[in-house]
Design an enzyme around this catalytic site. Structure first.
Site, PDB file in Angstrom:
ATOM      1  N   SER A   1       0.834  -1.193   0.000  1.00 30.31           N
ATOM      2  CA  SER A   1       0.000   0.000   0.000  1.00 30.31           C
ATOM      3  C   SER A   1       0.878   1.257   0.000  1.00 30.31           C
ATOM      4  O   SER A   1       2.049   1.204  -0.412  1.00 30.31           O
ATOM      5  CB  SER A   1      -0.935  -0.030   1.212  1.00 30.31           C
TER       6      SER A   1
ATOM      7  N   TYR B   1      -3.723   7.801  -8.182  1.00 31.92           N
ATOM      8  CA  TYR B   1      -2.852   6.840  -7.496  1.00 31.92           C
ATOM      9  C   TYR B   1      -3.265   6.700  -6.032  1.00 31.92           C
ATOM     10  O   TYR B   1      -3.386   5.581  -5.515  1.00 31.92           O
ATOM     11  CB  TYR B   1      -1.395   7.278  -7.586  1.00 31.92           C
TER      12      TYR B   1
ATOM     13  N   LYS C   1      -4.843   3.272  -3.967  1.00 34.01           N
ATOM     14  CA  LYS C   1      -4.347   2.661  -2.739  1.00 34.01           C
ATOM     15  C   LYS C   1      -5.414   2.651  -1.642  1.00 34.01           C
ATOM     16  O   LYS C   1      -5.463   1.730  -0.815  1.00 34.01           O
ATOM     17  CB  LYS C   1      -3.085   3.395  -2.267  1.00 34.01           C
TER      18      LYS C   1
END
Length: 347
Positions: free
Chosen positions: A181, A214, A218
């Site tokens: 992560s 992005y 996550k």
């Protein structure tokens, strides 16, 4: 657009947490023996994945699968690992298998090969990921969402029964599914969660921002895993968890993550990493620590080898409702790509 899910950023707290981790915390050097275990690491020809793979080989895993997009680069990584670990001479313990998470076909084929070609699976570290700098659709999905979320979760769900079977078959087995992560998930208000269809909103070019997408990718991973663990009953009897599923945050580390970014973005990334980043090897320790973490890590986000709260809102009612919506909409996508995938893991 109504704000059914209102997410407040905790920027001051987040920056403080990251600063403390980067400058005052060092993940422990992994020493756990992985003898007898079969380990798969995705994205393992460079960066964090390569260094994590090197640790697993050093720690005596029986077989190490380097899952890479380009086999020739994977072979070079294998050679580098073998040459660096002096106490082992069994290069055949490392195999290079192709895996391109841009492609659902490649993801399905890789999972099938694992199921049919390996006698057991003890550790799956899903490290491969992208931070797409330009708007690109892949199989109808924005590339960061396609790679970091949809096909990463597809692979994990496809191989979860294999991990479970390892637990059932081998007395002392403790299988782990580890998803890499990022602190970045704390930097988005995730406005798309308020849309009727989250993925349709994310797959529309209007408003696209590379860093935002992005970060969202996550966050989607975390919300999905939290709900998956809840539905599998993992929070009720952690000591009896058949497969430990966790998410690990390597922190800002030297890596090749921005290698496909524009020149200005690469320059900014290089300066930031020069100022704040830990070494690639140190960052990779978190992946290995996650693969050996106890059942109390099940469903949790880990930093520096320890469980860490994601954000206040994630623990509240808004977070619980958000993870349900993310899970249900993601499962619809996964079921299209692999019908019956939910039933196969016990949902």
């Amino acid at each position: 657009m109504s704000e059914e899910f209102h997410i407040e950023l905790e920027l001051e707290k987040t920056i403080g947490t990251i600063f403390y981790s980067q400058f005052f915390q060092t993940p422990a050097y992994p020493t756990q023996n992985f003898a007898g275990q079969i380990v798969v690491v995705t994205g393992s020809n460079v960066g964090l994945g390569l260094e994590a793979a090197r640790h697993f080989y050093r720690l005596n895993c029986a077989k190490l699968i380097l899952a890479v997009r380009t086999v020739s680069k994977g072979e070079k990584a294998k050679e580098d690992i073998v040459q660096s670990i002096k106490h082992r001479s069994d290069a055949d313990a490392i195999e290079v298998w192709p895996l391109d998470l841009n492609s659902t076909t490649s993801t399905l084929e890789f999972a099938h090969r694992v199921k049919k070609g390996l006698p057991r699976l003890d550790v799956l570290v899903e490290n491969a990921g992208v931070g797409a700098q330009r708007w690109t659709l892949v199989e109808g999905f924005e590339q960061s969402i396609q790679v970091n979320v949809v096909n990463t979760l597809l692979l994990g769900m496809l191989l979860l029964p294999t991990l479970t079977a390892t637990k059932d078959k081998y007395e002392h087995a403790s299988p782990h599914l580890v998803i890499v992560s990022s602190d970045g998930l704390r930097f988005t208000r995730f406005k798309q969660i308020n849309e009727p269809d989250i993925y349709q909103a994310l797959n529309t070019e209007k408003g696209f921002n590379a860093f935002e997408w992005y970060c969202i990718s996550k966050l989607l991973e975390v919300l999905f895993i939290r709900e998956l663990v809840k539905r599998l009953g993992g929070h009720k009897t952690t000591s009896m968890v058949p497969v430990v599923i966790n998410l690990v945050n390597p922190g800002m580390s030297h890596s090749s993550f921005a290698r496909e970014a524009s020149l200005p973005a690469r320059i900014i990334d290089s300066v930031m990493r020069w100022m704040f980043a830990r070494s690639t090897e140190v960052g990779s320790r978190t992946l290995v620590l996650g693969a050996n973490a106890g059942p109390t890590s099940h469903g949790h986000f880990m930093s520096d080898g320890e469980n860490q709260k994601v954000a206040e809102w994630v623990e509240q009612d808004v977070g619980e409702r958000a993870q349900i919506k993310v899970f249900e909409q993601t499962m619809k996508v996964l079921e299209v790509r692999s019908p019956g995938i939910g039933r196969a893991v016990g949902l």
